[in-house]
Design a protein around this motif. Structure first.
Motif, PDB file in Angstrom:
ATOM      1  N   ALA A 222      -8.632 -58.159  15.511  1.00 31.49           N
ATOM      2  CA  ALA A 222      -8.663 -56.696  15.429  1.00 31.49           C
ATOM      3  C   ALA A 222      -7.256 -56.113  15.498  1.00 31.49           C
ATOM      4  O   ALA A 222      -6.905 -55.192  14.745  1.00 31.49           O
ATOM      5  CB  ALA A 222      -9.531 -56.130  16.550  1.00 31.49           C
ATOM      6  N   ASN A 223      -6.427 -56.651  16.379  1.00 38.04           N
ATOM      7  CA  ASN A 223      -5.043 -56.163  16.475  1.00 38.04           C
ATOM      8  C   ASN A 223      -4.248 -56.478  15.215  1.00 38.04           C
ATOM      9  O   ASN A 223      -3.432 -55.662  14.763  1.00 38.04           O
ATOM     10  CB  ASN A 223      -4.366 -56.786  17.699  1.00 38.04           C
ATOM     11  N   GLU A 224      -4.469 -57.658  14.641  1.00 36.00           N
ATOM     12  CA  GLU A 224      -3.750 -58.018  13.419  1.00 36.00           C
ATOM     13  C   GLU A 224      -4.127 -57.091  12.268  1.00 36.00           C
ATOM     14  O   GLU A 224      -3.254 -56.634  11.507  1.00 36.00           O
ATOM     15  CB  GLU A 224      -4.060 -59.472  13.049  1.00 36.00           C
ATOM     16  N   GLN A 225      -5.407 -56.799  12.129  1.00 31.56           N
ATOM     17  CA  GLN A 225      -5.833 -55.920  11.039  1.00 31.56           C
ATOM     18  C   GLN A 225      -5.367 -54.482  11.256  1.00 31.56           C
ATOM     19  O   GLN A 225      -5.010 -53.785  10.301  1.00 31.56           O
ATOM     20  CB  GLN A 225      -7.351 -55.984  10.910  1.00 31.56           C
ATOM     21  N   ARG A 226      -5.347 -54.031  12.495  1.00 31.14           N
ATOM     22  CA  ARG A 226      -4.814 -52.690  12.773  1.00 31.14           C
ATOM     23  C   ARG A 226      -3.322 -52.621  12.457  1.00 31.14           C
ATOM     24  O   ARG A 226      -2.822 -51.615  11.944  1.00 31.14           O
ATOM     25  CB  ARG A 226      -5.050 -52.337  14.241  1.00 31.14           C
ATOM     26  N   GLN A 227      -2.609 -53.699  12.739  1.00 29.78           N
ATOM     27  CA  GLN A 227      -1.182 -53.720  12.435  1.00 29.78           C
ATOM     28  C   GLN A 227      -0.944 -53.673  10.928  1.00 29.78           C
ATOM     29  O   GLN A 227      -0.010 -53.004  10.453  1.00 29.78           O
ATOM     30  CB  GLN A 227      -0.549 -54.974  13.039  1.00 29.78           C
ATOM     31  N   LEU A 228      -1.784 -54.363  10.154  1.00 27.84           N
ATOM     32  CA  LEU A 228      -1.657 -54.298   8.699  1.00 27.84           C
ATOM     33  C   LEU A 228      -1.890 -52.879   8.182  1.00 27.84           C
ATOM     34  O   LEU A 228      -1.174 -52.397   7.297  1.00 27.84           O
ATOM     35  CB  LEU A 228      -2.655 -55.261   8.052  1.00 27.84           C
ATOM     36  N   MET A 229      -2.881 -52.198   8.745  1.00 23.84           N
ATOM     37  CA  MET A 229      -3.153 -50.827   8.312  1.00 23.84           C
ATOM     38  C   MET A 229      -2.006 -49.890   8.666  1.00 23.84           C
ATOM     39  O   MET A 229      -1.673 -48.974   7.908  1.00 23.84           O
ATOM     40  CB  MET A 229      -4.455 -50.344   8.954  1.00 23.84           C
ATOM     41  N   ARG A 230      -1.376 -50.103   9.824  1.00 25.96           N
ATOM     42  CA  ARG A 230      -0.236 -49.256  10.190  1.00 25.96           C
ATOM     43  C   ARG A 230       0.932 -49.468   9.232  1.00 25.96           C
ATOM     44  O   ARG A 230       1.613 -48.521   8.838  1.00 25.96           O
ATOM     45  CB  ARG A 230       0.204 -49.582  11.621  1.00 25.96           C
ATOM     46  N   LYS A 231       1.167 -50.726   8.854  1.00 26.16           N
ATOM     47  CA  LYS A 231       2.262 -50.994   7.920  1.00 26.16           C
ATOM     48  C   LYS A 231       2.009 -50.323   6.575  1.00 26.16           C
ATOM     49  O   LYS A 231       2.923 -49.771   5.953  1.00 26.16           O
ATOM     50  CB  LYS A 231       2.417 -52.505   7.734  1.00 26.16           C
ATOM     51  N   GLN A 232       0.771 -50.349   6.128  1.00 23.97           N
ATOM     52  CA  GLN A 232       0.455 -49.721   4.846  1.00 23.97           C
ATOM     53  C   GLN A 232       0.634 -48.212   4.912  1.00 23.97           C
ATOM     54  O   GLN A 232       1.147 -47.592   3.978  1.00 23.97           O
ATOM     55  CB  GLN A 232      -0.981 -50.066   4.449  1.00 23.97           C
ATOM     56  N   SER A 233       0.206 -47.611   6.032  1.00 22.59           N
ATOM     57  CA  SER A 233       0.374 -46.162   6.161  1.00 22.59           C
ATOM     58  C   SER A 233       1.840 -45.783   6.286  1.00 22.59           C
ATOM     59  O   SER A 233       2.268 -44.719   5.829  1.00 22.59           O
ATOM     60  CB  SER A 233      -0.403 -45.660   7.377  1.00 22.59           C
ATOM     61  N   THR A 234       2.658 -46.663   6.894  1.00 23.39           N
ATOM     62  CA  THR A 234       4.093 -46.375   7.012  1.00 23.39           C
ATOM     63  C   THR A 234       4.777 -46.435   5.653  1.00 23.39           C
ATOM     64  O   THR A 234       5.612 -45.591   5.309  1.00 23.39           O
ATOM     65  CB  THR A 234       4.750 -47.377   7.977  1.00 23.39           C
ATOM     66  N   VAL A 235       4.411 -47.428   4.860  1.00 23.66           N
ATOM     67  CA  VAL A 235       5.004 -47.561   3.529  1.00 23.66           C
ATOM     68  C   VAL A 235       4.513 -46.461   2.603  1.00 23.66           C
ATOM     69  O   VAL A 235       5.200 -46.061   1.658  1.00 23.66           O
ATOM     70  CB  VAL A 235       4.691 -48.960   2.961  1.00 23.66           C
ATOM     71  N   GLY A 236       3.319 -45.951   2.871  1.00 22.54           N
ATOM     72  CA  GLY A 236       2.764 -44.893   2.035  1.00 22.54           C
ATOM     73  C   GLY A 236       1.714 -45.373   1.074  1.00 22.54           C
ATOM     74  O   GLY A 236       1.306 -44.634   0.174  1.00 22.54           O
ATOM     75  N   ILE A 237       1.254 -46.607   1.235  1.00 24.96           N
ATOM     76  CA  ILE A 237       0.222 -47.156   0.358  1.00 24.96           C
ATOM     77  C   ILE A 237      -1.135 -46.823   0.956  1.00 24.96           C
ATOM     78  O   ILE A 237      -1.405 -47.101   2.123  1.00 24.96           O
ATOM     79  CB  ILE A 237       0.378 -48.676   0.208  1.00 24.96           C
ATOM     80  N   THR A 238      -1.972 -46.207   0.181  1.00 25.74           N
ATOM     81  CA  THR A 238      -3.308 -45.839   0.636  1.00 25.74           C
ATOM     82  C   THR A 238      -4.334 -46.344  -0.362  1.00 25.74           C
ATOM     83  O   THR A 238      -3.998 -46.761  -1.473  1.00 25.74           O
ATOM     84  CB  THR A 238      -3.440 -44.314   0.797  1.00 25.74           C
ATOM     85  N   GLY A 239      -5.584 -46.258   0.037  1.00 26.13           N
ATOM     86  CA  GLY A 239      -6.673 -46.702  -0.838  1.00 26.13           C
ATOM     87  C   GLY A 239      -7.515 -47.760  -0.168  1.00 26.13           C
ATOM     88  O   GLY A 239      -6.985 -48.679   0.473  1.00 26.13           O
ATOM     89  N   ASN A 240      -8.818 -47.628  -0.310  1.00 20.24           N
ATOM     90  CA  ASN A 240      -9.724 -48.582   0.326  1.00 20.24           C
ATOM     91  C   ASN A 240      -9.618 -49.972  -0.291  1.00 20.24           C
ATOM     92  O   ASN A 240      -9.729 -50.982   0.398  1.00 20.24           O
ATOM     93  CB  ASN A 240     -11.165 -48.076   0.221  1.00 20.24           C
ATOM     94  N   ASN A 241      -9.380 -50.019  -1.607  1.00 24.64           N
ATOM     95  CA  ASN A 241      -9.289 -51.326  -2.260  1.00 24.64           C
ATOM     96  C   ASN A 241      -8.096 -52.116  -1.748  1.00 24.64           C
ATOM     97  O   ASN A 241      -8.177 -53.324  -1.501  1.00 24.64           O
ATOM     98  CB  ASN A 241      -9.192 -51.150  -3.773  1.00 24.64           C
ATOM     99  N   TYR A 242      -6.974 -51.420  -1.572  1.00 25.07           N
ATOM    100  CA  TYR A 242      -5.786 -52.123  -1.075  1.00 25.07           C
ATOM    101  C   TYR A 242      -5.989 -52.586   0.363  1.00 25.07           C
ATOM    102  O   TYR A 242      -5.568 -53.683   0.744  1.00 25.07           O
ATOM    103  CB  TYR A 242      -4.569 -51.204  -1.176  1.00 25.07           C
ATOM    104  N   ASN A 243      -6.649 -51.748   1.167  1.00 24.23           N
ATOM    105  CA  ASN A 243      -6.915 -52.140   2.553  1.00 24.23           C
ATOM    106  C   ASN A 243      -7.829 -53.358   2.613  1.00 24.23           C
ATOM    107  O   ASN A 243      -7.613 -54.284   3.405  1.00 24.23           O
ATOM    108  CB  ASN A 243      -7.548 -50.977   3.315  1.00 24.23           C
ATOM    109  N   ASN A 244      -8.841 -53.367   1.771  1.00 22.65           N
ATOM    110  CA  ASN A 244      -9.756 -54.509   1.758  1.00 22.65           C
ATOM    111  C   ASN A 244      -9.050 -55.778   1.292  1.00 22.65           C
ATOM    112  O   ASN A 244      -9.284 -56.868   1.831  1.00 22.65           O
ATOM    113  CB  ASN A 244     -10.948 -54.210   0.857  1.00 22.65           C
TER     114      ASN A 244
END
Length: 379
Positions: A222-244
């Motif tokens: 859970a912590n690893e996946q939350r960290q991945l989502m934070r990195k994506q939001s910091t870079v500015g990449i959004t979208g459910n497909n990219y998150n999946n």
């Protein structure tokens, strides 16, 4: 002949027992009590003239009811009457009678109830009542599922990771292995750096129970996946497909780390330094992998692909040594555990069957030896 003292004999004649020595009533004097006429009475004589209250117990008094109860219990025995009159009976007979009881409103499907035979009428009655009972049971289970469903939003947050020294991390892992330490206390923070194969090796080293290891795996993932989502939001990449896609990529890497851990355990079973611990490590690994698979904490098809490819990698060697056969004997435990899962996938079952046939062919080419003959019979 045993002589009975005068006070005790008089008390028995009055159907009383004497007052115990050294115990004094709460509502009387110690040993001498003044009688109604002002004279001095002994404690035993005063016992018969006044209801005395003793601490922690009550003196037994004989009554005619005791004789009746004792006589009945000795002659007929004693048993507790049941709370329900028919608690020892089965409800099968009652249900059978209710199902086969002919109702006045039962008619044939075409409305001609009088033209039906008695047997057909009974069969239609049973079918209609069974259908009604099934509908009631289905509605009951549906209602129960609706009531037990959690409708509120979950407020659970995975425990944060903190950087600890080696000594504190060892202490935390020892507490995790101790079942007397609650997970609520450990969930305040988990050590940073426990991930991938290192996490599995440390849990096996400290002999952490399987369920607690699964809890730690869930927290770390859970912590690893939350960290991945934070990195994506910091870079500015959004979208459910990219998150999946990023989450699936992490789960794929975790599954590969798990397979590497299993390979390492299998290869280390025959090392001299693991002579006393290989059995525990193998049992722990098999049980842990089985629980991770059943809890869907991995990509199942990726893991099953590894199960087949690892077997093929050993069999496809040009020169199969005795050590390879020892490895296959350990691998056979894992293959039996996931056998029905593997054969349910077409391309995996085909590759596995080819590898098994190739293994049998190589065993036939070996010189005659009782050990290899037993291996051929096993396969």
């Amino acid at each position: 002949m045993v002589h009975i003292s005068q006070p005790l004999q008089r008390n028995r004649m009055n159907d009383q027992i004497p007052m115990p020595d050294g115990v004094y009533p709460l509502n009387g004097d110690d040993t001498q009590t003044t009688g109604p006429t002002g004279g001095s009475l002994s404690a035993n004589n005063y016992h018969a003239s006044k209801e005395l209250v003793y601490p922690d117990f009550r003196v037994w008094k004989h009554t005619p009811k005791d004789d009746t109860l004792m006589r009945n219990h000795l002659q007929k025995g004693y048993y507790e009457p049941p709370m329900v009159s028919n608690e020892c009976h089965s409800g099968r007979q009652i249900i059978y009678q209710l199902f086969h009881k002919n109702s006045s409103s039962s008619t044939s499907p075409d409305g001609s109830g009088g033209n039906m035979s008695a047997q057909e009428n009974i069969e239609n009655t049973v079918k209609s009542k069974l259908t009604l009972l099934s509908d009631v049971m289905i509605k009951t289970l549906t209602k129960r599922q609706e009531i037990n469903r959690v409708t509120s939003r979950s407020t659970y947050k995975p425990p944060p990771r903190v950087t600890l020294t080696d000594h504190k991390r060892e202490l935390w892992l020892n507490n995790l292995a101790d079942t007397n330490v609650s997970l609520k206390q450990l969930s305040r923070a988990i050590p940073h750096g426990l991930r991938n194969r290192t996490l599995l090796e440390q849990c096996m080293k400290h002999k952490v129970p399987i369920q607690r290891t699964l809890w730690l795996i869930r927290c770390v993932s859970a912590n690893e996946q939350r960290q991945l989502m934070r990195k994506q939001s910091t870079v500015g990449i959004t979208g459910n497909n990219y998150n999946n896609n990023s989450t699936n990529k992490w789960v794929m890497e975790w599954t590969e780390q798990l397979t590497m851990f299993v390979e390492n355990v299998i290869d280390s079973c025959f090392k001299p330094e693991n002579k006393d611990t290989w059995k525990f490590k193998l049992n722990y690994t098999v049980e842990l992998v089985g629980n991770i698979y059943s809890e869907e904490l991995m990509f199942r098809e990726t893991f099953l692909s590894w199960v087949v490819s690892y077997f093929s990698k050993i069999v496809d060697k040009e020169n199969v040594t005795v050590f390879d056969f020892k490895t296959l004997s350990i691998y056979h435990v894992i293959l039996r555990l996931f056998w029905f899962k593997v054969i349910s996938i077409d391309y995996l079952s085909k590759e596995l069957s080819e590898s098994l046939l190739l293994l049998i062919a190589k065993l036939q080419e070996l010189p005659k030896n009782p050990k290899t003959d037993n291996l051929v019979k096993d396969y």
